[in-house]
Design a protein around this motif. Structure first.
Motif, mmCIF file in Angstrom:
data_model
loop_
_atom_site.group_PDB
_atom_site.id
_atom_site.type_symbol
_atom_site.label_atom_id
_atom_site.label_comp_id
_atom_site.label_asym_id
_atom_site.label_seq_id
_atom_site.Cartn_x
_atom_site.Cartn_y
_atom_site.Cartn_z
ATOM 1 N N ASN A 232 -149.700 -52.902 -16.449
ATOM 2 C CA ASN A 232 -149.262 -51.643 -17.047
ATOM 3 C C ASN A 232 -149.173 -50.506 -16.041
ATOM 4 O O ASN A 232 -149.372 -49.348 -16.397
ATOM 5 C CB ASN A 232 -150.236 -51.239 -18.168
ATOM 6 N N ILE A 233 -148.889 -50.821 -14.793
ATOM 7 C CA ILE A 233 -148.983 -49.806 -13.749
ATOM 8 C C ILE A 233 -148.021 -48.648 -13.989
ATOM 9 O O ILE A 233 -148.371 -47.483 -13.761
ATOM 10 C CB ILE A 233 -148.762 -50.434 -12.357
ATOM 11 N N GLU A 234 -146.814 -48.916 -14.483
ATOM 12 C CA GLU A 234 -145.842 -47.845 -14.697
ATOM 13 C C GLU A 234 -146.265 -46.935 -15.853
ATOM 14 O O GLU A 234 -146.192 -45.710 -15.748
ATOM 15 C CB GLU A 234 -144.454 -48.437 -14.954
ATOM 16 N N ILE A 235 -146.702 -47.546 -16.968
ATOM 17 C CA ILE A 235 -147.137 -46.756 -18.119
ATOM 18 C C ILE A 235 -148.390 -45.969 -17.759
ATOM 19 O O ILE A 235 -148.512 -44.779 -18.079
ATOM 20 C CB ILE A 235 -147.413 -47.670 -19.330
ATOM 21 N N ALA A 236 -149.326 -46.640 -17.082
ATOM 22 C CA ALA A 236 -150.569 -45.970 -16.696
ATOM 23 C C ALA A 236 -150.280 -44.796 -15.784
ATOM 24 O O ALA A 236 -150.839 -43.708 -15.949
ATOM 25 C CB ALA A 236 -151.503 -46.963 -16.006
ATOM 26 N N SER A 237 -149.393 -44.992 -14.817
ATOM 27 C CA SER A 237 -149.055 -43.931 -13.870
ATOM 28 C C SER A 237 -148.451 -42.728 -14.591
ATOM 29 O O SER A 237 -148.779 -41.575 -14.286
ATOM 30 C CB SER A 237 -148.076 -44.464 -12.821
ATOM 31 N N SER A 238 -147.592 -42.984 -15.555
ATOM 32 C CA SER A 238 -146.951 -41.898 -16.305
ATOM 33 C C SER A 238 -147.981 -41.082 -17.074
ATOM 34 O O SER A 238 -147.964 -39.840 -17.046
ATOM 35 C CB SER A 238 -145.914 -42.484 -17.265
ATOM 36 N N LYS A 239 -148.895 -41.752 -17.747
ATOM 37 C CA LYS A 239 -149.928 -41.056 -18.506
ATOM 38 C C LYS A 239 -150.851 -40.270 -17.572
ATOM 39 O O LYS A 239 -151.239 -39.128 -17.864
ATOM 40 C CB LYS A 239 -150.747 -42.062 -19.320
ATOM 41 N N MET A 240 -151.211 -40.886 -16.456
ATOM 42 C CA MET A 240 -152.098 -40.223 -15.512
ATOM 43 C C MET A 240 -151.470 -38.957 -14.962
ATOM 44 O O MET A 240 -152.133 -37.922 -14.827
ATOM 45 C CB MET A 240 -152.454 -41.187 -14.379
ATOM 46 N N LYS A 241 -150.182 -39.008 -14.651
ATOM 47 C CA LYS A 241 -149.505 -37.839 -14.087
ATOM 48 C C LYS A 241 -149.451 -36.689 -15.098
ATOM 49 O O LYS A 241 -149.574 -35.514 -14.717
ATOM 50 C CB LYS A 241 -148.110 -38.225 -13.619
ATOM 51 N N LEU A 242 -149.270 -37.017 -16.379
ATOM 52 C CA LEU A 242 -149.258 -35.979 -17.407
ATOM 53 C C LEU A 242 -150.610 -35.277 -17.484
ATOM 54 O O LEU A 242 -150.687 -34.047 -17.605
ATOM 55 C CB LEU A 242 -148.909 -36.592 -18.765
ATOM 56 N N LEU A 243 -151.674 -36.071 -17.412
ATOM 57 C CA LEU A 243 -153.012 -35.486 -17.480
ATOM 58 C C LEU A 243 -153.386 -34.772 -16.187
ATOM 59 O O LEU A 243 -154.112 -33.772 -16.211
ATOM 60 C CB LEU A 243 -154.035 -36.577 -17.806
ATOM 61 N N LYS A 244 -152.879 -35.270 -15.067
ATOM 62 C CA LYS A 244 -153.147 -34.606 -13.787
ATOM 63 C C LYS A 244 -152.578 -33.187 -13.780
ATOM 64 O O LYS A 244 -153.141 -32.288 -13.149
ATOM 65 C CB LYS A 244 -152.539 -35.411 -12.637
ATOM 66 N N LEU A 245 -151.460 -32.991 -14.481
ATOM 67 C CA LEU A 245 -150.868 -31.659 -14.558
ATOM 68 C C LEU A 245 -151.815 -30.667 -15.230
ATOM 69 O O LEU A 245 -151.721 -29.464 -15.012
ATOM 70 C CB LEU A 245 -149.543 -31.709 -15.333
ATOM 71 N N GLN A 246 -152.732 -31.184 -16.033
ATOM 72 C CA GLN A 246 -153.720 -30.338 -16.707
ATOM 73 C C GLN A 246 -155.044 -30.299 -15.949
ATOM 74 O O GLN A 246 -156.026 -29.756 -16.459
ATOM 75 C CB GLN A 246 -153.952 -30.844 -18.133
ATOM 76 N N GLY A 247 -155.062 -30.884 -14.752
ATOM 77 C CA GLY A 247 -156.260 -30.813 -13.916
ATOM 78 C C GLY A 247 -157.210 -31.979 -14.030
ATOM 79 O O GLY A 247 -158.230 -32.025 -13.329
ATOM 80 N N VAL A 248 -156.950 -32.940 -14.922
ATOM 81 C CA VAL A 248 -157.845 -34.080 -15.129
ATOM 82 C C VAL A 248 -157.851 -34.978 -13.894
ATOM 83 O O VAL A 248 -156.803 -35.255 -13.307
ATOM 84 C CB VAL A 248 -157.429 -34.894 -16.370
ATOM 85 N N SER A 249 -159.033 -35.431 -13.477
ATOM 86 C CA SER A 249 -159.175 -36.330 -12.335
ATOM 87 C C SER A 249 -159.293 -37.776 -12.805
ATOM 88 O O SER A 249 -159.660 -38.048 -13.953
ATOM 89 C CB SER A 249 -160.420 -35.967 -11.515
ATOM 90 N N PHE A 250 -158.997 -38.700 -11.891
ATOM 91 C CA PHE A 250 -159.074 -40.120 -12.213
ATOM 92 C C PHE A 250 -159.841 -40.879 -11.143
ATOM 93 O O PHE A 250 -159.705 -40.595 -9.946
ATOM 94 C CB PHE A 250 -157.676 -40.733 -12.341
ATOM 95 N N SER A 251 -160.640 -41.831 -11.605
ATOM 96 C CA SER A 251 -161.337 -42.716 -10.680
ATOM 97 C C SER A 251 -161.117 -44.154 -11.103
ATOM 98 O O SER A 251 -160.907 -44.446 -12.287
ATOM 99 C CB SER A 251 -162.843 -42.411 -10.652
ATOM 100 N N ILE A 252 -161.141 -45.061 -10.120
ATOM 101 C CA ILE A 252 -161.128 -46.494 -10.419
ATOM 102 C C ILE A 252 -162.569 -46.958 -10.406
ATOM 103 O O ILE A 252 -163.262 -46.838 -9.393
ATOM 104 C CB ILE A 252 -160.286 -47.285 -9.405
ATOM 105 N N ASP A 253 -163.006 -47.481 -11.542
ATOM 106 C CA ASP A 253 -164.381 -47.937 -11.685
ATOM 107 C C ASP A 253 -164.533 -49.347 -11.118
ATOM 108 O O ASP A 253 -163.610 -50.161 -11.197
ATOM 109 C CB ASP A 253 -164.766 -47.921 -13.162
ATOM 110 N N ASP A 254 -165.697 -49.622 -10.528
ATOM 111 C CA ASP A 254 -166.023 -50.958 -10.010
ATOM 112 C C ASP A 254 -164.970 -51.462 -9.032
ATOM 113 O O ASP A 254 -164.559 -52.622 -9.066
ATOM 114 C CB ASP A 254 -166.161 -51.963 -11.163
ATOM 115 N N PHE A 255 -164.528 -50.594 -8.127
ATOM 116 C CA PHE A 255 -163.469 -50.979 -7.202
ATOM 117 C C PHE A 255 -163.913 -52.157 -6.334
ATOM 118 O O PHE A 255 -165.017 -52.203 -5.824
ATOM 119 C CB PHE A 255 -163.086 -49.800 -6.291
#
Length: 276
Positions: free
Chosen positions: A157-180
């Motif tokens: 789901n990399i494309e869908i995930a990326s799209s959602k993440m970018k929308l939230l990033k515009l509002q300042g939300v950060s993202f981490s990959i857990d258990d990398f």
């Protein structure tokens, strides 16, 4: 589960396991209705012990079995689809608690509250709208929230995930990959996704020494993250030797029992916030 055109021998443990899963699945309905879940919080700290963030973790106060850890019910919640409602509960209560802390005052060095998000929950069509509406309702700024996602979520789901993440990033939300490092690791995730933090899995940290085999993997993760401008958080730090080895390799943010076990919101504020 193993397909057709074959045969299997019955094992009583299979039925016992299935009954236990069914019992948990039924109990999850009641847990949501009866408000049996609770959140605990584990600090994320610098080498000097200063808290820079905190992760919200769910627990289930089962009326018969006592306190249950996520490993006892999260997988079943995901399989049954109940993880969507459980996840909404976690996000809502985590944001409410963050707002309460903001009202009474957080330490100057505090950056954000981290919340785990299930792949199923994250891929819901209304996930972004629901989260933004909740943040607006509580007046919690996006830069105070970090969403932890898993590597496995990104495989299909990399494309869908990326799209959602970018929308939230515009509002300042950060993202981490857990258990990398434990899933389907791919450097393209780091290159194309709007990530901020890598969390090194505890399996690489346990008994970590500067000359151990795990050290080579940890060094690669830290170096890669540094080149990409990502923060690294080491999970499961349990003693000073592991902490010193991580410092020597260039990791300066930790989470684990060496600093604090997960504690209640009240205890965290009294110990980590009020004292600061």
């Amino acid at each position: 589960a193993l397909g057709r055109n074959g045969f299997q021998f019955f094992d009583p443990e299979m039925q016992s396991s299935a009954m236990q899963r069914l019992d948990v699945e039924k109990g999850l309905h009641q847990a949501l209705e009866n408000d049996e879940f609770q959140l605990v919080f584990q600090p994320q700290v610098k080498p000097n012990g200063e808290m820079v963030g905190v992760e919200a973790l769910i627990r289930w106060n089962h009326p018969e079995k006592g306190l249950l850890m996520p490993g006892d019910f999260i997988d079943i919640a995901e399989d049954s689809g109940q993880i969507i409602e459980v996840g909404k509960w976690v996000l809502s209560h985590a944001l409410q608690q963050l707002k309460a802390w903001m009202n009474v005052g957080l330490p100057e060095g505090f950056n954000r509250l981290a919340v785990n998000v299930s792949p199923i929950q994250f891929m819901q069509v209304d996930f972004v709208d629901h989260l933004l509406a909740k943040m607006k309702e509580l007046q919690v700024p996006g830069n105070m929230l970090e969403l932890e996602i898993t590597e496995n979520m990104l495989v299909d789901n990399i494309e869908i995930a990326s799209s959602k993440m970018k929308l939230l990033k515009l509002q300042g939300v950060s993202f981490s990959i857990d258990d990398f490092g434990t899933g389907y690791s791919s450097l393209r995730y780091l290159q194309y996704l709007p990530l901020d933090i890598l969390k090194i899995d505890r399996s690489f940290i346990t008994n970590l020494r500067i000359d151990s085999d795990e050290a080579a993997i940890v060094e690669v993760i830290i170096t890669t993250a540094d080149r990409l401008g990502l923060t690294v958080i080491a999970e499961g730090v349990e003693n000073i030797e592991e902490c010193q080895a991580l410092q020597a390799m260039g990791c300066f943010c930790y989470q684990g029992y060496y600093f604090s076990k997960p504690v209640s919101a009240e205890e965290l504020y009294e110990t980590w916030c009020k004292a600061a």
